[in-house]
Motif scaffolding. Sequence first.
Motif, mmCIF file in Angstrom:
data_model
loop_
_atom_site.group_PDB
_atom_site.id
_atom_site.type_symbol
_atom_site.label_atom_id
_atom_site.label_comp_id
_atom_site.label_asym_id
_atom_site.label_seq_id
_atom_site.Cartn_x
_atom_site.Cartn_y
_atom_site.Cartn_z
ATOM 1 N N THR A 47 0.757 -1.103 -0.037
ATOM 2 C CA THR A 47 -0.065 -0.048 0.010
ATOM 3 C C THR A 47 0.822 1.287 -0.075
ATOM 4 O O THR A 47 0.525 2.215 -0.634
ATOM 5 C CB THR A 47 -0.880 -0.105 1.430
ATOM 6 N N ASP A 51 0.817 4.171 -2.865
ATOM 7 C CA ASP A 51 0.430 5.467 -2.325
ATOM 8 C C ASP A 51 1.558 6.471 -3.002
ATOM 9 O O ASP A 51 1.190 7.554 -3.649
ATOM 10 C CB ASP A 51 0.289 5.637 -0.889
ATOM 11 N N LYS A 69 -6.671 0.044 -5.067
ATOM 12 C CA LYS A 69 -6.548 -0.666 -3.946
ATOM 13 C C LYS A 69 -7.970 -1.599 -3.874
ATOM 14 O O LYS A 69 -7.768 -2.567 -3.101
ATOM 15 C CB LYS A 69 -6.422 0.296 -2.697
#
Length: 328
Positions: A47, A51, A69
Amino acid sequence: MKSISTPEHAVLATWYQEGYAPLSLPLNTLTPPETGVLWVSLVNPSTEELDQIVTQLLSATTRALDEMKTRHRRPKVVEYNRASLIVAILPGATHQSVYGGEAQLLFGANFVLTVWRNTSLNDHSLRDQLEQHPTQILRGADYVVAELLNELTDFYTDQLQVYERRVEHVEKSFFGVERFQQHDITQAFKLRRELLRLQNSIAPLSELARRFARQPMPYISPTSQAYFAEVADRIARLSELIGVYRDTVAFAFEGGAMIIDLQQTDISRKLAAWAAILAIPTALAGIYGMNFKIMPELDWTFGYPLVLLVMLSICLSLYVKFKKMKWL
């Protein structure tokens, strides 16, 4: 693009510019270049990595990050201000699971970001092929995405060959010499359900790819639009082929059931015919076996042979009649 063994996690970021060798870039410098093409490939990214990279490539990141996601069940296209996101569902090649993984292709004017999750498939082999002809990559990010979709179509084609063999096996089980069993019926329904899910995973991608061929976008050239149209046609043909496979499985089951019904009907006719033939001697033997003292022809010398002759004549006539009716 073949299904190959890849690391569980991998990150490749390369900048391609005319007149220069491909340049590998660190993750903290992945801003869209003004010239050339930036190609970033992520295999099962974390993640934090997602990002960081998407934030650098797009200024408005909330919608894109939330979408990337999310685990998807169907293909889709999401358009942003300066980029588009393509989501493709990848059938599972190892565990025969239709929802084996997914590929996400985010691209804009000069960049391509590919994300591969829960699949052994990636774009590394395609990258190596295109690097041998740098002018192809420099056609633009839209051309790279069209090539990626084309390679995904090849992957779908390879997967359909596996299903084709399974469909042939189902046909043999229903039309073979031996009668099919409950296991064969279960496998047929399971295969048809898998084909339906596979079709739902592939078919929408055709219209989504055709959107890039029809709808003018600032980061898609007319030449690449033709490539998107070709890919859309290939995917549409694959979807039609899946429909043919589903119909074949259904017809095989229905045909096998009809054969069983015909066999049962034929057996029932034969049993009925023989029952009618045997009813004649049974009836005559029952009548003359009642043991009354006074009965016609009871003391006649030729009574017994005559009764046998009558039995044989009636039985033979019934046999010939049933034979002509094809009941025997």
